[in-house]
Design a protein around this motif. Structure first.
Motif, PDB file in Angstrom:
ATOM      1  N   LEU A 189     -23.491  11.145 -22.692  1.00  0.00           N
ATOM      2  CA  LEU A 189     -22.965   9.818 -22.334  1.00  0.00           C
ATOM      3  C   LEU A 189     -21.894   9.387 -23.334  1.00  0.00           C
ATOM      4  CD1 LEU A 189     -26.191   7.891 -21.215  1.00  0.00           C
ATOM      5  CD2 LEU A 189     -24.261   8.553 -19.762  1.00  0.00           C
ATOM      6  N   ALA A 190     -22.127   9.675 -24.620  1.00  0.00           N
ATOM      7  CA  ALA A 190     -21.125   9.312 -25.636  1.00  0.00           C
ATOM      8  C   ALA A 190     -19.838  10.092 -25.408  1.00  0.00           C
ATOM      9  CB  ALA A 190     -21.672   9.593 -27.037  1.00  0.00           C
ATOM     10  N   MET A 191     -20.003  11.364 -25.063  1.00  0.00           N
ATOM     11  CA  MET A 191     -18.833  12.221 -24.829  1.00  0.00           C
ATOM     12  C   MET A 191     -18.023  11.707 -23.638  1.00  0.00           C
ATOM     13  SD  MET A 191     -19.511  16.271 -24.416  1.00  0.00           S
ATOM     14  CE  MET A 191     -18.243  17.415 -23.946  1.00  0.00           C
ATOM     15  N   LYS A 192     -18.692  11.082 -22.688  1.00  0.00           N
ATOM     16  CA  LYS A 192     -18.053  10.664 -21.431  1.00  0.00           C
ATOM     17  C   LYS A 192     -17.978   9.147 -21.301  1.00  0.00           C
ATOM     18  CE  LYS A 192     -17.510  14.845 -20.034  1.00  0.00           C
ATOM     19  NZ  LYS A 192     -16.139  15.394 -20.003  1.00  0.00           N
ATOM     20  N   ASN A 193     -17.957   8.422 -22.415  1.00  0.00           N
ATOM     21  CA  ASN A 193     -17.834   6.948 -22.405  1.00  0.00           C
ATOM     22  C   ASN A 193     -18.844   6.281 -21.479  1.00  0.00           C
ATOM     23  OD1 ASN A 193     -15.597   7.047 -24.127  1.00  0.00           O
ATOM     24  ND2 ASN A 193     -14.311   7.629 -22.376  1.00  0.00           N
ATOM     25  N   ASN A 194     -20.021   6.822 -21.396  1.00  0.00           N
ATOM     26  CA  ASN A 194     -21.097   6.264 -20.561  1.00  0.00           C
ATOM     27  C   ASN A 194     -20.728   6.210 -19.072  1.00  0.00           C
ATOM     28  OD1 ASN A 194     -22.838   5.808 -22.779  1.00  0.00           O
ATOM     29  ND2 ASN A 194     -21.896   3.845 -23.202  1.00  0.00           N
ATOM     30  N   GLU A 195     -19.747   7.035 -18.644  1.00  0.00           N
ATOM     31  CA  GLU A 195     -19.294   6.963 -17.249  1.00  0.00           C
ATOM     32  C   GLU A 195     -19.792   8.167 -16.460  1.00  0.00           C
ATOM     33  OE1 GLU A 195     -15.061   6.584 -17.661  1.00  0.00           O
ATOM     34  OE2 GLU A 195     -15.220   4.479 -18.254  1.00  0.00           O
ATOM     35  N   TRP A 196     -20.887   7.984 -15.730  1.00  0.00           N
ATOM     36  CA  TRP A 196     -21.433   9.055 -14.905  1.00  0.00           C
ATOM     37  C   TRP A 196     -21.444   8.606 -13.450  1.00  0.00           C
ATOM     38  CZ3 TRP A 196     -26.015   8.212 -12.180  1.00  0.00           C
ATOM     39  CH2 TRP A 196     -26.711   7.042 -12.528  1.00  0.00           C
ATOM     40  N   SER A 197     -21.477   9.590 -12.527  1.00  0.00           N
ATOM     41  CA  SER A 197     -21.360   9.181 -11.131  1.00  0.00           C
ATOM     42  C   SER A 197     -22.581   9.538 -10.280  1.00  0.00           C
ATOM     43  CB  SER A 197     -20.102   9.789 -10.497  1.00  0.00           C
ATOM     44  OG  SER A 197     -20.111  11.170 -10.645  1.00  0.00           O
ATOM     45  N   GLU A 198     -23.315  10.580 -10.650  1.00  0.00           N
ATOM     46  CA  GLU A 198     -24.431  10.986  -9.787  1.00  0.00           C
ATOM     47  C   GLU A 198     -25.434  11.801 -10.592  1.00  0.00           C
ATOM     48  OE1 GLU A 198     -23.050  13.083  -6.372  1.00  0.00           O
ATOM     49  OE2 GLU A 198     -25.032  13.120  -5.426  1.00  0.00           O
ATOM     50  N   LEU A 199     -26.722  11.656 -10.271  1.00  0.00           N
ATOM     51  CA  LEU A 199     -27.725  12.510 -10.921  1.00  0.00           C
ATOM     52  C   LEU A 199     -28.857  12.833  -9.962  1.00  0.00           C
ATOM     53  CD1 LEU A 199     -30.559  10.845 -11.790  1.00  0.00           C
ATOM     54  CD2 LEU A 199     -29.060   9.890 -13.522  1.00  0.00           C
ATOM     55  N   VAL A 200     -29.470  13.994 -10.215  1.00  0.00           N
ATOM     56  CA  VAL A 200     -30.679  14.361  -9.472  1.00  0.00           C
ATOM     57  C   VAL A 200     -31.593  15.135 -10.421  1.00  0.00           C
ATOM     58  CG1 VAL A 200     -29.622  16.439  -8.461  1.00  0.00           C
ATOM     59  CG2 VAL A 200     -31.601  15.404  -7.350  1.00  0.00           C
ATOM     60  N   ALA A 201     -32.874  14.740 -10.426  1.00  0.00           N
ATOM     61  CA  ALA A 201     -33.787  15.255 -11.456  1.00  0.00           C
ATOM     62  C   ALA A 201     -35.093  15.779 -10.864  1.00  0.00           C
ATOM     63  CB  ALA A 201     -34.090  14.134 -12.449  1.00  0.00           C
ATOM     64  N   MET A 202     -35.779  16.552 -11.670  1.00  0.00           N
ATOM     65  CA  MET A 202     -37.107  17.045 -11.312  1.00  0.00           C
ATOM     66  C   MET A 202     -37.943  17.097 -12.593  1.00  0.00           C
ATOM     67  SD  MET A 202     -37.871  20.563  -9.264  1.00  0.00           S
ATOM     68  CE  MET A 202     -37.099  20.229  -7.719  1.00  0.00           C
ATOM     69  N   THR A 203     -39.223  16.748 -12.514  1.00  0.00           N
ATOM     70  CA  THR A 203     -40.089  16.850 -13.702  1.00  0.00           C
ATOM     71  C   THR A 203     -41.438  17.422 -13.286  1.00  0.00           C
ATOM     72  OG1 THR A 203     -41.123  14.688 -13.414  1.00  0.00           O
ATOM     73  CG2 THR A 203     -39.113  14.724 -14.731  1.00  0.00           C
ATOM     74  N   SER A 204     -42.172  17.986 -14.250  1.00  0.00           N
ATOM     75  CA  SER A 204     -43.582  18.281 -13.991  1.00  0.00           C
ATOM     76  C   SER A 204     -44.280  16.928 -13.891  1.00  0.00           C
ATOM     77  CB  SER A 204     -44.173  19.137 -15.109  1.00  0.00           C
ATOM     78  OG  SER A 204     -44.126  18.449 -16.341  1.00  0.00           O
TER      79      SER A 204
END
Ligand SMILES: NC(=O)c1ccc[n+]([C@@H]2O[C@H](COP(=O)([O-])OP(=O)(O)OC[C@H]3O[C@@H](n4cnc5c(N)ncnc54)[C@H](O)[C@@H]3O)[C@@H](O)[C@H]2O)c1
Length: 351
Positions: A189-204
């Protein structure tokens, strides 16, 4: 030169990391107070690090009320960060807060609002930002000699937290993602100025749904795909199923080159039949071949991070991007959406 007067809250593992860093800059700081639940452990901690002119407290509220300090350094379990922070800010102190900023987004937002209202600063302790090898990677990228990053793969993994507070979601906020994944999430996030557009996650799933830690409420494996607004893709992984010592690894694939960084792989390989005294964090054994860490607390970024905070607090300025309270808040928002995505099986867009 004016010295920064510091009250440390907590006297265990996280506090040890900070104390080591303060000891490298004794000309800039005075440790004037140390608080923990057990005064014997507080005194043992102070002795370990050679702190002498301090007041020991067994109650952090009293410590914050009574201790004449400039800054309160919060090194207690996650669920206490918010309460300690609010008390310290209201007492007129700047704070350093260990990761994650809090256990919930609402508490993190409240901390930011309180600091803003009172004109105080939150220094968010994300050590990855000051890991010398990661800084070198950024220097290479900024030189333009590898082109723009297209894809980043990053992870922090080990075999499980030593802290009893990491076992329950109430005390910790989640499992391996909030405890370990918080580092690569904050870093990217620091590298990208906190600018993200989409995420998809999976966890146990936590408890019986976990791969190894079946009595731990939080997940012991978590992975997320994130796309940033500039088009860069990333995968981030955090798990507690990794034996053989902690792994802090990042691979950055760029238009005209690639950078591989492994903070755990030092320049030394050693072989010991009886076993070395220490090799790297969370290594279960020290016999046979190992890669003993060379100044681990510097390599992982704690030394640089703390000196940066002390310099900023003395100068009365904010920390660099990635290390401010608002960066801790942004990280909390993303981590909470990672859990939402994994729980509901959905991709999440940040319009
Ligand atoms: N940046 C990193 O890589 C890193 C590494 C380790 C820990 N941490 C962070 O540091 C913080 C502390 O973790 P730790 O590993 O030292 O935990 P720990 O469980 O080993 O120690 C917790 C400390 O808090 C004190 N404490 C607990 N309850 C308290 C209470 N009610 N009042 C006052 N003191 C209390 C304990 O006495 C102890 O000194 C956590 O937020 C953790 O995420 C960060």
């Amino acid at each position: 030169m004016r010295k920064l007067k510091i009250l440390i809250i907590g006297s265990a593992f996280g506090a040890d990391l900070h104390a080591d860093a303060y000891n490298r800059i004794r000309e800039k700081i005075d440790i004037v107070g140390i608080s923990g639940r057990d005064l014997d452990r507080v005194r043992a901690f102070a002795k370990r690090h050679g702190f002498t002119d301090y007041t020991a407290y067994d109650d952090y509220s009293r410590a914050i009320e009574e201790c004449d300090c400039d800054l309160v350094d919060i090194c207690v379990p996650n669920f206490l960060h918010h309460d300690v922070a609010i008390k310290a800010l209201e007492r007129g102190r700047d704070i350093i807060c260990e990761k994650p900023l809090t256990t919930t987004v609402e508490e993190a937002q409240d901390m930011i609002n309180t600091a803003e209202r009172l004109g105080k600063r939150i220094y968010y302790a994300e050590d990855w930002i000051f890991a010398p090898a990661f800084r070198k990677a950024m220097e290479i990228i900024e030189s333009g000699k590898v082109g723009k990053p297209l894809y980043v793969r990053a992870r922090e993994c080990h075999s499980g937290s030593h802290s009893p507070f990491a076992q329950t979601i109430e005390y910790c906020g989640g499992g391996s993602m909030i405890h370990l994944g918080v580092h690569p999430v904050s870093y990217l996030l620091a590298m990208k100025n906190n600018e993200w557009s989409e995420l998809v996650a999976m966890t146990s799933g936590g408890l019986e749904g976990n791969l190894v830690h079946r009595t731990m409420e939080g997940e012991d494996w978590a992975g997320v795909f994130i796309r940033f607004k500039d088009g860069t893709f990333a995968t981030i992984e955090a798990n507690y199923i990794t034996t053989g010592g902690m792994e802090d690894v990042m691979d950055i694939y760029c238009e005209q080159g690639v950078i591989h960084i492994d903070l755990s792989a030092g320049p030394i390989r050693a072989y010991s039949i009886p076993g070395l005294d220490y090799t790297i964090e969370k290594a279960e054994i020290t016999t046979g071949w190992s890669t003993p860490a060379v100044d681990e607390k510097h390599t992982l970024g704690y030394a640089g991070e703390i000196e940066h905070f002390v310099d900023c607090a003395l100068a009365g300025v904010d920390a660099e991007a990635g290390l401010r309270g608002i960066d801790g808040l942004e990280t909390m928002k993303v981590i909470s959406l990672i859990y939402k995505s994994a729980c509901e099986g959905i991709a999440i867009k940040n319009e």
